[in-house]
Design a protein around this motif. Structure first.
Motif, mmCIF file in Angstrom:
data_model
loop_
_atom_site.group_PDB
_atom_site.id
_atom_site.type_symbol
_atom_site.label_atom_id
_atom_site.label_comp_id
_atom_site.label_asym_id
_atom_site.label_seq_id
_atom_site.Cartn_x
_atom_site.Cartn_y
_atom_site.Cartn_z
ATOM 1 N N SER A 53 0.825 -1.205 0.000
ATOM 2 C CA SER A 53 0.000 0.000 0.000
ATOM 3 C C SER A 53 0.864 1.261 0.000
ATOM 4 C CB SER A 53 -0.929 -0.007 1.222
ATOM 5 O OG SER A 53 -1.685 1.172 1.274
ATOM 6 N N SER A 54 1.931 1.247 0.790
ATOM 7 C CA SER A 54 2.865 2.384 0.832
ATOM 8 C C SER A 54 3.535 2.576 -0.522
ATOM 9 C CB SER A 54 3.948 2.164 1.894
ATOM 10 O OG SER A 54 3.394 2.106 3.170
ATOM 11 N N LEU A 55 3.931 1.479 -1.128
ATOM 12 C CA LEU A 55 4.572 1.553 -2.441
ATOM 13 C C LEU A 55 3.617 2.170 -3.460
ATOM 14 C CD1 LEU A 55 6.880 0.950 -4.388
ATOM 15 C CD2 LEU A 55 5.948 -1.367 -4.637
ATOM 16 N N LYS A 56 2.382 1.730 -3.451
ATOM 17 C CA LYS A 56 1.384 2.265 -4.373
ATOM 18 C C LYS A 56 1.199 3.773 -4.167
ATOM 19 C CE LYS A 56 -3.421 1.657 -5.743
ATOM 20 N NZ LYS A 56 -4.654 0.893 -5.513
ATOM 21 N N THR A 57 1.117 4.207 -2.926
ATOM 22 C CA THR A 57 0.960 5.625 -2.614
ATOM 23 C C THR A 57 2.156 6.434 -3.083
ATOM 24 O OG1 THR A 57 -0.418 5.131 -0.684
ATOM 25 C CG2 THR A 57 0.654 7.291 -0.737
ATOM 26 N N VAL A 58 3.351 5.937 -2.821
ATOM 27 C CA VAL A 58 4.574 6.642 -3.210
ATOM 28 C C VAL A 58 4.657 6.777 -4.724
ATOM 29 C CG1 VAL A 58 7.094 6.470 -3.275
ATOM 30 C CG2 VAL A 58 5.870 6.062 -1.141
ATOM 31 N N LEU A 59 4.405 5.682 -5.436
ATOM 32 C CA LEU A 59 4.486 5.733 -6.892
ATOM 33 C C LEU A 59 3.423 6.645 -7.487
ATOM 34 C CD1 LEU A 59 5.303 2.000 -7.693
ATOM 35 C CD2 LEU A 59 6.860 3.964 -7.695
ATOM 36 N N TRP A 60 2.206 6.596 -6.945
ATOM 37 C CA TRP A 60 1.132 7.457 -7.435
ATOM 38 C C TRP A 60 1.475 8.928 -7.209
ATOM 39 C CZ3 TRP A 60 -1.872 11.045 -4.922
ATOM 40 C CH2 TRP A 60 -2.914 11.586 -5.674
ATOM 41 N N SER A 61 1.918 9.254 -5.990
ATOM 42 C CA SER A 61 2.230 10.647 -5.661
ATOM 43 C C SER A 61 3.432 11.158 -6.456
ATOM 44 C CB SER A 61 2.485 10.791 -4.170
ATOM 45 O OG SER A 61 2.707 12.129 -3.832
ATOM 46 N N ALA A 62 4.429 10.312 -6.637
ATOM 47 C CA ALA A 62 5.598 10.702 -7.433
ATOM 48 C C ALA A 62 5.178 11.028 -8.862
ATOM 49 C CB ALA A 62 6.645 9.607 -7.417
ATOM 50 N N ARG A 63 4.333 10.195 -9.415
ATOM 51 C CA ARG A 63 3.868 10.430 -10.783
ATOM 52 C C ARG A 63 3.039 11.713 -10.880
ATOM 53 N NH1 ARG A 63 0.753 6.141 -14.683
ATOM 54 N NH2 ARG A 63 1.001 7.375 -16.561
ATOM 55 N N GLU A 64 2.144 11.912 -9.939
ATOM 56 C CA GLU A 64 1.281 13.089 -9.929
ATOM 57 C C GLU A 64 2.073 14.386 -9.796
ATOM 58 O OE1 GLU A 64 -2.236 13.560 -10.143
ATOM 59 O OE2 GLU A 64 -1.959 11.586 -11.045
ATOM 60 N N ASN A 65 3.217 14.313 -9.103
ATOM 61 C CA ASN A 65 4.016 15.511 -8.836
ATOM 62 C C ASN A 65 5.297 15.593 -9.648
ATOM 63 O OD1 ASN A 65 2.455 16.857 -6.624
ATOM 64 N ND2 ASN A 65 2.680 14.830 -5.740
ATOM 65 N N ASP A 66 5.409 14.750 -10.675
ATOM 66 C CA ASP A 66 6.588 14.748 -11.556
ATOM 67 C C ASP A 66 7.899 14.584 -10.790
ATOM 68 O OD1 ASP A 66 5.029 15.134 -13.883
ATOM 69 O OD2 ASP A 66 4.919 17.291 -13.448
ATOM 70 N N VAL A 67 7.871 13.722 -9.789
ATOM 71 C CA VAL A 67 9.078 13.420 -9.001
ATOM 72 C C VAL A 67 9.686 12.145 -9.576
ATOM 73 C CG1 VAL A 67 9.954 12.781 -6.720
ATOM 74 C CG2 VAL A 67 8.179 14.542 -6.931
ATOM 75 N N PRO A 68 10.936 12.201 -10.038
ATOM 76 C CA PRO A 68 11.553 10.997 -10.619
ATOM 77 C C PRO A 68 11.744 9.912 -9.556
ATOM 78 C CG PRO A 68 13.118 12.825 -10.570
ATOM 79 C CD PRO A 68 11.820 13.349 -10.060
ATOM 80 N N VAL A 69 11.541 8.664 -9.996
ATOM 81 C CA VAL A 69 11.698 7.513 -9.097
ATOM 82 C C VAL A 69 12.916 6.735 -9.522
ATOM 83 C CG1 VAL A 69 10.639 5.383 -8.273
ATOM 84 C CG2 VAL A 69 9.223 7.391 -8.716
#
Length: 69
Positions: A53-69
């Protein structure tokens, strides 16, 4: 040297999401502490993933905010 430009306002929004969800992270974390060759620069944000669940949240938020992963 690789440098990725990050919009710091969006990075703050990303960190706010992590705070709201209780997801642990460090800022300006030295990557040498996380690699076998003990090399690497600083990560703007180093996220500590505990579950799917944490991974999903992090990836979603990173994508929404244009933060590179």
């Amino acid at each position: 040297m690789l440098h990725i430009s990050v919009n710091f306002m969006k990075l703050d929004l990303f960190k706010n999401t992590l705070d709201e969800k209780g997801i642990e992270y460090n800022t300006l974390e030295s990557m040498k502490n996380h690699t076998s060759f003990k090399i690497g620069g600083e990560a703007d944000v180093f996220v500590k993933i505990k579950d799917a669940s944490s991974l999903k949240t992090v990836l979603w938020s990173a994508r929404e905010n244009d933060v590179p992963v």
